[in-house]
Design an enzyme around this catalytic site. Sequence first.
Site, PDB file in Angstrom:
ATOM      1  N   CYS A   1      14.701  48.348 -41.634  1.00  0.00           N
ATOM      2  CA  CYS A   1      14.440  49.452 -42.583  1.00  0.00           C
ATOM      3  C   CYS A   1      14.414  50.814 -41.893  1.00  0.00           C
ATOM      4  CB  CYS A   1      13.135  49.217 -43.319  1.00  0.00           C
ATOM      5  SG  CYS A   1      13.082  47.630 -44.135  1.00  0.00           S
TER       6      CYS A   1
ATOM      7  N   HIS B   1      10.063  55.344 -46.374  1.00  0.00           N
ATOM      8  CA  HIS B   1      10.762  54.092 -46.664  1.00  0.00           C
ATOM      9  C   HIS B   1      10.202  53.525 -47.968  1.00  0.00           C
ATOM     10  CE1 HIS B   1      12.481  50.220 -46.511  1.00  0.00           C
ATOM     11  NE2 HIS B   1      11.367  49.601 -46.151  1.00  0.00           N
TER      12      HIS B   1
ATOM     13  N   ASN C   1      13.094  47.609 -52.538  1.00  0.00           N
ATOM     14  CA  ASN C   1      13.250  47.880 -51.099  1.00  0.00           C
ATOM     15  C   ASN C   1      14.699  47.580 -50.692  1.00  0.00           C
ATOM     16  OD1 ASN C   1      13.202  47.850 -48.320  1.00  0.00           O
ATOM     17  ND2 ASN C   1      11.287  46.693 -48.157  1.00  0.00           N
TER      18      ASN C   1
HETATM   19  O1  UT7 Z   1      10.719  46.834 -45.651  1.00  0.00           O
HETATM   20  C1  UT7 Z   1       9.957  46.241 -44.665  1.00  0.00           C
HETATM   21  C2  UT7 Z   1       8.575  46.456 -44.918  1.00  0.00           C
HETATM   22  N1  UT7 Z   1       8.084  45.547 -45.943  1.00  0.00           N
HETATM   23  C3  UT7 Z   1       6.990  45.855 -46.526  1.00  0.00           C
HETATM   24  O2  UT7 Z   1       6.490  46.913 -46.280  1.00  0.00           O
HETATM   25  C4  UT7 Z   1       6.301  44.860 -47.432  1.00  0.00           C
HETATM   26  C5  UT7 Z   1       4.830  44.892 -47.132  1.00  0.00           C
HETATM   27  N2  UT7 Z   1       4.022  43.979 -47.929  1.00  0.00           N
HETATM   28  C6  UT7 Z   1       3.806  44.157 -49.231  1.00  0.00           C
HETATM   29  O3  UT7 Z   1       4.331  45.048 -49.842  1.00  0.00           O
HETATM   30  C7  UT7 Z   1       2.809  43.254 -49.905  1.00  0.00           C
HETATM   31  O4  UT7 Z   1       2.101  42.520 -48.936  1.00  0.00           O
HETATM   32  C8  UT7 Z   1       3.436  42.262 -50.919  1.00  0.00           C
HETATM   33  C9  UT7 Z   1       3.949  43.031 -52.128  1.00  0.00           C
HETATM   34  C10 UT7 Z   1       4.573  41.514 -50.256  1.00  0.00           C
HETATM   35  C11 UT7 Z   1       2.399  41.263 -51.393  1.00  0.00           C
HETATM   36  O5  UT7 Z   1       1.294  41.948 -51.958  1.00  0.00           O
HETATM   37  P1  UT7 Z   1      -0.190  41.439 -51.640  1.00  0.00           P
HETATM   38  O6  UT7 Z   1      -1.107  42.256 -52.445  1.00  0.00           O
HETATM   39  O7  UT7 Z   1      -0.352  41.474 -50.145  1.00  0.00           O
HETATM   40  O8  UT7 Z   1      -0.170  39.962 -52.220  1.00  0.00           O
HETATM   41  P2  UT7 Z   1      -0.508  38.620 -51.460  1.00  0.00           P
HETATM   42  O9  UT7 Z   1       0.593  38.251 -50.546  1.00  0.00           O
HETATM   43  O10 UT7 Z   1      -1.877  38.745 -50.897  1.00  0.00           O
HETATM   44  O11 UT7 Z   1      -0.530  37.583 -52.668  1.00  0.00           O
HETATM   45  C12 UT7 Z   1      -1.533  37.680 -53.690  1.00  0.00           C
HETATM   46  C13 UT7 Z   1      -1.312  36.563 -54.683  1.00  0.00           C
HETATM   47  C14 UT7 Z   1      -1.125  35.185 -54.059  1.00  0.00           C
HETATM   48  O12 UT7 Z   1      -1.789  34.235 -54.857  1.00  0.00           O
HETATM   49  P3  UT7 Z   1      -3.240  33.690 -54.425  1.00  0.00           P
HETATM   50  O13 UT7 Z   1      -3.055  33.094 -53.062  1.00  0.00           O
HETATM   51  O14 UT7 Z   1      -4.136  34.903 -54.429  1.00  0.00           O
HETATM   52  O15 UT7 Z   1      -3.541  32.714 -55.506  1.00  0.00           O
HETATM   53  C15 UT7 Z   1       0.368  34.960 -54.149  1.00  0.00           C
HETATM   54  O16 UT7 Z   1       0.695  33.594 -54.244  1.00  0.00           O
HETATM   55  O17 UT7 Z   1      -0.134  36.824 -55.460  1.00  0.00           O
HETATM   56  C16 UT7 Z   1       0.721  35.660 -55.449  1.00  0.00           C
HETATM   57  N3  UT7 Z   1       2.098  36.099 -55.493  1.00  0.00           N
HETATM   58  C17 UT7 Z   1       2.774  36.299 -56.637  1.00  0.00           C
HETATM   59  N4  UT7 Z   1       2.432  36.140 -57.926  1.00  0.00           N
HETATM   60  C18 UT7 Z   1       3.348  36.465 -58.855  1.00  0.00           C
HETATM   61  C19 UT7 Z   1       2.897  36.412 -54.459  1.00  0.00           C
HETATM   62  N5  UT7 Z   1       4.091  36.812 -54.917  1.00  0.00           N
HETATM   63  C20 UT7 Z   1       4.047  36.761 -56.259  1.00  0.00           C
HETATM   64  C21 UT7 Z   1       4.970  37.051 -57.275  1.00  0.00           C
HETATM   65  N6  UT7 Z   1       4.578  36.899 -58.556  1.00  0.00           N
HETATM   66  N7  UT7 Z   1       6.211  37.515 -57.015  1.00  0.00           N
END
Ligand code: UT7
Length: 329
Positions: free
Chosen positions: A116, A256, A286
Amino acid sequence: MSTSGRTRILGIGSYGPERVVNNNQLSNTVETSDEWIRTRTGIQERRFASDEQATSDLSLEAAKKAMEDAKVLPEEIDLVLVATITPDMAFPSTACILQHKLGLNKVACFDLEAACSGFLYALDVADAMISSGRYSKALVVGAEKMSSIMDWEDRTTCVLFGDGAGAAVLSRDGDGPELLGFYCGADGSNPSLLCQPGGGSALPASADTITGRKHFLKMNGREIFKSAVRVMESSCRKLLDQHNIAIEDINHIIPHQANMRIVESLSQRLNVPLGKFYCNLDRFGNTSAASIPLALSEAVHSQRIKPNDLCLLVAFGAGLTWSSTLVRF
Ligand code: UT7
């Protein structure tokens, strides 16, 4: 005509593929919801290239617009850099393929892989090559077909990314915004945080890598999120310190485009109002190396950026890599 001796952006352009897929459409095939994607990321829709379009085709459309904007002819370009993690193929470079598609002379071409942060790394490299006096007009592209490495069975990643391209023509001869400064850094201590494990020399393609889904992007979202906020802040501060510029003097920040929550945290940590950040991740998701040039091109062509405005570009991605660039319009 340029008098400062600095490299300038003579023209800029971008391209978003025609196919728009919103969160609701995605939730028909992926176990997710519009509500989850919007609240966790700010993304509402993204664009996907057609099966016939490779990264070089997306690059081609953006490059044509940038060259038209710069009013340069194909024969004037003497260097092509494509920043991408989704090249048409492992080799030859997408830059070589683009050179042919654009009908350029047999000039130097190579790809640059900094995920990125790739476009900002490429600006730094192109500026250095132009400053050497050995190159005059560089075409710098950030382009990705992220949909080609998405795992549609992994809802934690496949809802986040999109396809697109942005391009700029750089030179010391001509008019346009000046590139004032660059800062690039990297930390290779934990590559598995964000990677595509299969298909390289460490894990060549095999039946096992295919059944193990190793050719798709893998990401530890939470860890990447934490690093992104911290590193983007320090990357901005380092560059500003190097140039003795106060954050208050910055008119626009183009970050980004990964997640609106990252942008909001950055805004708080830098104490810069959110209104100074240009964001289009709601419409593109992204797009990795394409994200900054896509956003910059939109901001420029919508006249949001005025003459003399000071613009800070800041990126973060796999590697981990980070980079920031200062541009005076
Ligand atoms: O370009 C390179 C740089 N990349 C980035 O900067 C990405 C950085 N990371 C992020 O933007 C975030 O960490 C994410 C958007 C990827 C995830 O957000 P989060 O608030 O950290 O969510 P999480 O991974 O902690 O997941 C929370 C919950 C989980 O369920 P439980 O374990 O709490 O029951 C996941 O299973 O959300 C669930 N989950 C989803 N639910 C519905 C994860 N993905 C999804 C989804 N739809 N697509």
